[in-house]
Write an enzyme that holds these catalytic residues in place. Sequence first.
Site, mmCIF file in Angstrom:
data_model
loop_
_atom_site.group_PDB
_atom_site.id
_atom_site.type_symbol
_atom_site.label_atom_id
_atom_site.label_comp_id
_atom_site.label_asym_id
_atom_site.label_seq_id
_atom_site.Cartn_x
_atom_site.Cartn_y
_atom_site.Cartn_z
ATOM 1 N N ASP A 21 31.755 -5.874 9.099
ATOM 2 C CA ASP A 21 31.478 -4.798 10.072
ATOM 3 C C ASP A 21 32.749 -4.009 10.346
ATOM 4 O O ASP A 21 33.747 -4.578 10.782
ATOM 5 C CB ASP A 21 30.951 -5.448 11.369
ATOM 6 C CG ASP A 21 30.825 -4.441 12.503
ATOM 7 O OD1 ASP A 21 30.702 -3.238 12.219
ATOM 8 O OD2 ASP A 21 30.854 -4.881 13.677
ATOM 9 N N ASP A 29 28.340 -3.214 7.448
ATOM 10 C CA ASP A 29 28.007 -1.844 7.054
ATOM 11 C C ASP A 29 28.563 -1.513 5.674
ATOM 12 O O ASP A 29 29.310 -2.300 5.085
ATOM 13 C CB ASP A 29 28.502 -0.846 8.120
ATOM 14 C CG ASP A 29 29.925 -1.133 8.551
ATOM 15 O OD1 ASP A 29 30.772 -1.338 7.674
ATOM 16 O OD2 ASP A 29 30.188 -1.191 9.782
ATOM 17 N N ASP A 98 17.811 -3.027 -4.051
ATOM 18 C CA ASP A 98 16.604 -3.800 -3.781
ATOM 19 C C ASP A 98 15.445 -2.809 -3.676
ATOM 20 O O ASP A 98 15.534 -1.835 -2.931
ATOM 21 C CB ASP A 98 16.780 -4.548 -2.454
ATOM 22 C CG ASP A 98 16.220 -5.945 -2.485
ATOM 23 O OD1 ASP A 98 15.033 -6.087 -2.845
ATOM 24 O OD2 ASP A 98 16.943 -6.888 -2.131
ATOM 25 N N ASP A 199 11.471 -6.682 -4.985
ATOM 26 C CA ASP A 199 10.978 -7.619 -3.981
ATOM 27 C C ASP A 199 9.504 -7.966 -4.208
ATOM 28 O O ASP A 199 8.680 -7.075 -4.420
ATOM 29 C CB ASP A 199 11.136 -6.947 -2.609
ATOM 30 C CG ASP A 199 10.930 -7.889 -1.454
ATOM 31 O OD1 ASP A 199 11.733 -8.819 -1.311
ATOM 32 O OD2 ASP A 199 9.952 -7.697 -0.696
ATOM 33 N N GLU A 254 11.388 -10.303 -8.201
ATOM 34 C CA GLU A 254 11.288 -11.507 -7.379
ATOM 35 C C GLU A 254 9.849 -11.973 -7.424
ATOM 36 O O GLU A 254 8.929 -11.182 -7.220
ATOM 37 C CB GLU A 254 11.707 -11.202 -5.952
ATOM 38 C CG GLU A 254 11.957 -12.468 -5.172
ATOM 39 C CD GLU A 254 11.407 -12.432 -3.773
ATOM 40 O OE1 GLU A 254 11.754 -13.321 -2.999
ATOM 41 O OE2 GLU A 254 10.606 -11.544 -3.454
ATOM 42 N N HIS A 327 19.407 -14.937 0.453
ATOM 43 C CA HIS A 327 19.279 -14.716 1.889
ATOM 44 C C HIS A 327 18.009 -15.336 2.474
ATOM 45 O O HIS A 327 17.793 -15.250 3.678
ATOM 46 C CB HIS A 327 19.291 -13.202 2.160
ATOM 47 C CG HIS A 327 18.145 -12.511 1.493
ATOM 48 N ND1 HIS A 327 18.038 -12.408 0.119
ATOM 49 C CD2 HIS A 327 17.029 -11.945 2.006
ATOM 50 C CE1 HIS A 327 16.910 -11.788 -0.173
ATOM 51 N NE2 HIS A 327 16.273 -11.492 0.946
HETATM 52 O O1 ISL Z 1 11.363 -17.170 2.177
HETATM 53 C C1 ISL Z 1 10.169 -17.053 1.973
HETATM 54 C C2 ISL Z 1 9.135 -17.357 2.945
HETATM 55 O O2 ISL Z 1 9.069 -18.734 3.163
HETATM 56 C C3 ISL Z 1 9.756 -16.558 0.728
HETATM 57 O O3 ISL Z 1 8.436 -16.801 0.492
HETATM 58 C C4 ISL Z 1 10.026 -15.086 0.770
HETATM 59 O O4 ISL Z 1 9.394 -14.509 1.853
HETATM 60 C C5 ISL Z 1 9.474 -14.470 -0.455
HETATM 61 O O5 ISL Z 1 10.202 -15.007 -1.498
HETATM 62 C C6 ISL Z 1 9.648 -12.981 -0.411
HETATM 63 O O6 ISL Z 1 10.966 -12.619 -0.075
HETATM 64 C C7 ISL Z 1 11.276 -11.279 -0.081
HETATM 65 O O7 ISL Z 1 10.314 -10.480 0.569
HETATM 66 C C8 ISL Z 1 10.185 -10.660 1.973
HETATM 67 C C9 ISL Z 1 11.528 -10.674 2.695
HETATM 68 O O8 ISL Z 1 11.348 -11.155 3.994
HETATM 69 C C10 ISL Z 1 12.551 -11.518 1.983
HETATM 70 O O9 ISL Z 1 13.793 -11.445 2.625
HETATM 71 C C11 ISL Z 1 12.614 -11.043 0.576
HETATM 72 O O10 ISL Z 1 13.611 -11.668 -0.176
HETATM 73 C C12 ISL Z 1 9.335 -9.535 2.465
HETATM 74 O O11 ISL Z 1 9.859 -8.318 2.020
#
Ligand code: ISL
Length: 550
Positions: A21, A29, A98, A199, A254, A327
Amino acid sequence: MTKTWWKEGVVYQIYPRSFNDTTGNGVGDIPGIIEKLDYIKSLGVDIIWLCPVYKSPNDDNGYDIADYGNIMDEFGTMEDFDRLLAGIHDRGMKLIMDLVVNHSSDEHAWFEESKKSKDNPYRDYYIWKTGVNGGPPNDWQGFFGGSTWEYDENTEEYYLHMFTVKQPDLNWENPKVRKEVQDIVRYWFEKGVDGFRMDVISLISKRPEYANMISPLFSEAVEKQYANGPRIHEFLQELNKEVLSQYDIMTVGEGPGITLEHGLDYVGEDRNELNMVFHFDHMFMNMGDGGRFDPLPIDFQEFKDVFTRWDEKLKDKGWGSIFLGNHDFPRMVSRFATDGPHRDKAAKLLATLLMTLRGTPYVYQGDEIGMTNIHFDDPKDYKDVETLNWFRALEAEGKDPKDHLQAVYDIGRDNARTPIQWTDGKNAGFSDGEPWIKVNPNYSNINVEDQERNVNSILNYFRKVIQFRKDHKTLVYGDYEPIQPNHPHIYAYRRFDEENEYLVVLNFSDETVDFDPIITGLELLIYNYTDATEDLLMRPWEAKVFRVHD
Ligand code: ISL
């Protein structure tokens, strides 16, 4: 097998909110990332994956996007972004963004239009259904608990949201939505970004029957009902043909619900879809019947077998991604190794694993200094919407979240979201203001500044082992063969091609193990104990990589 930069590169993942930050508002940021570019470069990584930085009301920390063409105010401006991209390219690195297009924010202009009326031109950008018997259209449970349907009084229909109520799912059946996505992707490629992490891309094609859940087991419903829908490959091939194939970029999808059986359909070289996926076979392997917040101990045998099975599946026609955290999961050292007295060796061992398997390695910010899980005493210190929803569900059952914190300690997403520990000074050097989430109190012992000074630190070991991978292309492309795959404590494997052969031996235990791989001609190259010798009496969490001579 074709050779490319994204197979040879090492990726570093940044969660901007927790990185650095510079304004004192407690939130990391973009200028904060720019300030640390020399540090990132010094790790030896080639590619930065930046978690979402677009305009967002932050219901899910940026995974709820209100405007795909602009930057979140808290993170900076588009000028800052342009400087970041130029700074990354000047240093010979690449940037992947992303792409969150399974859903948008409910504050996106499309959704604001969509909910106005049934005949609004944007109505079909989202998935609206009428209720059944006075309730939602079906019994689907969302990723963060509760029904996936939200009733809208104005138009008397429900909209679908696989994640929070503020993340309505986009309707990919609508060609206009697919065209919008193409335009977004093209816009960022024209700016010069080098790829996308996509995602929950496995969820974009919905099964049109919207039948009730086929299984009370969430993971089964995800694989067979929520993910891998009937048009998923058509949609990805279309995106590839229209945009992705026109640029020299990389993609990693993902993929909740992408199991071994589906892997090659997404990443097969002949498929023209994605370059890699993140599967979750090792990340969700310890979920109990109660789901995420019912974790079981890690099964070491299964952990090894997951890597072996995927390598076997992808070796001829695909490519894998190698990661042990991000994360959304606990810190890798706390989860797959130990953050007790052997933490230093254990973190180095995991670094060795990441850099010696076949597939593109991903390093999550902070893992390069062995950051650990966080244990907040007060449930109020948690910020993650998934964890908070679970607390709410517990309270609805008359339970006190305080009595259930162990599950959050074991598996909660905030474990990986505490600020990066740069120094032993105020707020670990992350911010002059009050951080949006508390800093892990162990920053006085675990921080970048301290590890910079110590040649034998985890940080310097990461640098060494990343360079080692780059110097030995056999570790990128060579074959993989596990050695004594059923050993209870040791993960050992050979990596080899026609010219070179390496042996990797990793002791995943607190015990000393006398390991005999029945391979001779070993020359020790990389090791995590400074006084290591060429023998195979492996001390707790000891890691050794040998060259094998004929
Ligand atoms: O951590 C999970 C829930 O238990 C995973 O199922 C995760 O939500 C899933 O892999 C999708 O993750 C991604 O999309 C989500 C977001 O919250 C996560 O941070 C992202 O990496 C929705 O956009």
